[in-house]
Design an enzyme around this catalytic site. Sequence first.
Site, mmCIF file in Angstrom:
data_model
loop_
_atom_site.group_PDB
_atom_site.id
_atom_site.type_symbol
_atom_site.label_atom_id
_atom_site.label_comp_id
_atom_site.label_asym_id
_atom_site.label_seq_id
_atom_site.Cartn_x
_atom_site.Cartn_y
_atom_site.Cartn_z
ATOM 1 C CE1 TYR A 115 1.070 25.712 1.107
ATOM 2 C CE2 TYR A 115 1.145 23.279 0.141
ATOM 3 C CZ TYR A 115 0.469 24.576 0.462
ATOM 4 O OH TYR A 115 -0.898 24.759 0.410
ATOM 5 C CE LYS A 160 -0.552 40.927 7.120
ATOM 6 N NZ LYS A 160 -1.486 41.763 7.097
ATOM 7 C CG ASP A 191 -4.276 41.966 4.850
ATOM 8 O OD1 ASP A 191 -3.402 42.356 3.979
ATOM 9 O OD2 ASP A 191 -4.170 42.576 5.886
ATOM 10 C CG ASP A 215 -3.530 26.440 -1.164
ATOM 11 O OD1 ASP A 215 -4.041 25.854 -1.964
ATOM 12 O OD2 ASP A 215 -3.829 26.079 0.246
ATOM 13 C CG ASP A 219 -9.287 26.940 -3.066
ATOM 14 O OD1 ASP A 219 -8.526 26.596 -3.994
ATOM 15 O OD2 ASP A 219 -9.707 26.308 -2.258
HETATM 16 C C1 IPM Z 1 -3.933 22.812 -4.232
HETATM 17 C C2 IPM Z 1 -4.094 21.969 -3.136
HETATM 18 C C3 IPM Z 1 -2.879 21.209 -2.566
HETATM 19 C C4 IPM Z 1 -2.027 22.495 -2.017
HETATM 20 C C5 IPM Z 1 -3.159 20.436 -1.560
HETATM 21 C C6 IPM Z 1 -4.072 19.100 -1.777
HETATM 22 C C7 IPM Z 1 -1.781 19.710 -0.952
HETATM 23 O O1 IPM Z 1 -5.020 22.544 -2.350
HETATM 24 O O2 IPM Z 1 -3.309 22.430 -5.341
HETATM 25 O O3 IPM Z 1 -4.102 24.169 -4.311
HETATM 26 O O4 IPM Z 1 -2.144 22.888 -1.052
HETATM 27 O O5 IPM Z 1 -1.187 22.768 -2.835
HETATM 28 MG MG MG Z 2 -5.530 24.530 -2.579
#
Ligand code: IPM
Ligand code: MG
Length: 323
Positions: A115, A160, A191, A215, A219
Amino acid sequence: MGHEVVPAAVDLLRFLEPEFELVPVEIGYGKWKRVGTAMDDDDLELIGGCDCVFFGAITTPPDPEYKSVLLRLRKEFDLYANIRPYQYSGVHISQYRPVRPFSFTIVRENTEGLYSGIEEITGERATTMRVLTRKGCERIARVACKIAKQEKAEITVVHKANVLKSDIFFKNIAAQTAAQHNIPCSEAYVDAMAYHLILHPERYRVIVTTNLFGDILSDLAASLIGGLGMCPSANLGDEYGLFEPVHGSAPDIAGRGIANPIGAVLSAKMMLEWLGRYKSAALLRRAVGHVIQKRVLTPDIGGKMSTTAVASAMLKYIEEQLC
Ligand code: IPM
Ligand code: MG
């Protein structure tokens, strides 16, 4: 969706902490459509003048040159630690059925890595620079160690390093930091971590990793506890904090009154803890436990209730606890 889950959580905050001064700031897609910018310098000044931010999911304007407002806030206030806790107590709400209760926290570096924003597309080539600094690696490892110390747990450094030199750097610094703080430290390839986190999440307590890996894993972890609607987060710097549900703005269901407020309410709980308001934080935590037990839930987690019905059930529970 921020317009639905933020007011739900703010109602509870107002009730619990009536003396808080709440300063509403509208940023994101709606503002961009109206005035051509999603967040301006005045917004930043207003935000910076507050003690912390409670943030609702927003949509980034559909312009490839437009940087995410959220990423800008993280950079602007140097919110380098993204703390994402995941807990499953045994009360089942998702299609995925964990074998045992678990509780782990992903500590994600929030300002560097892939990022970095240093990138380029030319006709024949696209590059994004993955930048890790010693300072950045040390400070995120320190945050992970602090959480591990509170929880009497070890840290797991996820990387990694078999492919990326920058991750050899990250892994070594994280291990050194853990040793300095007397925190047991193990490591895993990202992984393999994705695989093991699904099979036995109860093995992990504090996972520390770089920006993009954090990130993605966060999820994945959300799917273990009923989905993104359940997950809170804190974005912390040394003096400032931004608290937000992990979910995005979900334009597909926004405006229908069925957004799950739990991620936002638990983010408010994290904010109250950060502000030292432990009693109110504990009440929010218990109110969430209560609606889960009573199955007053939104459709994403198998319920039939609206955002406001879930929030009202929480408010009623808190009122009863206080009288
Ligand atoms: C998160 C989101 C953000 C990220 C996006 C919306 C920029 O996915 O907070 O996990 O990638 O950090
Ligand atoms: Mg995210």
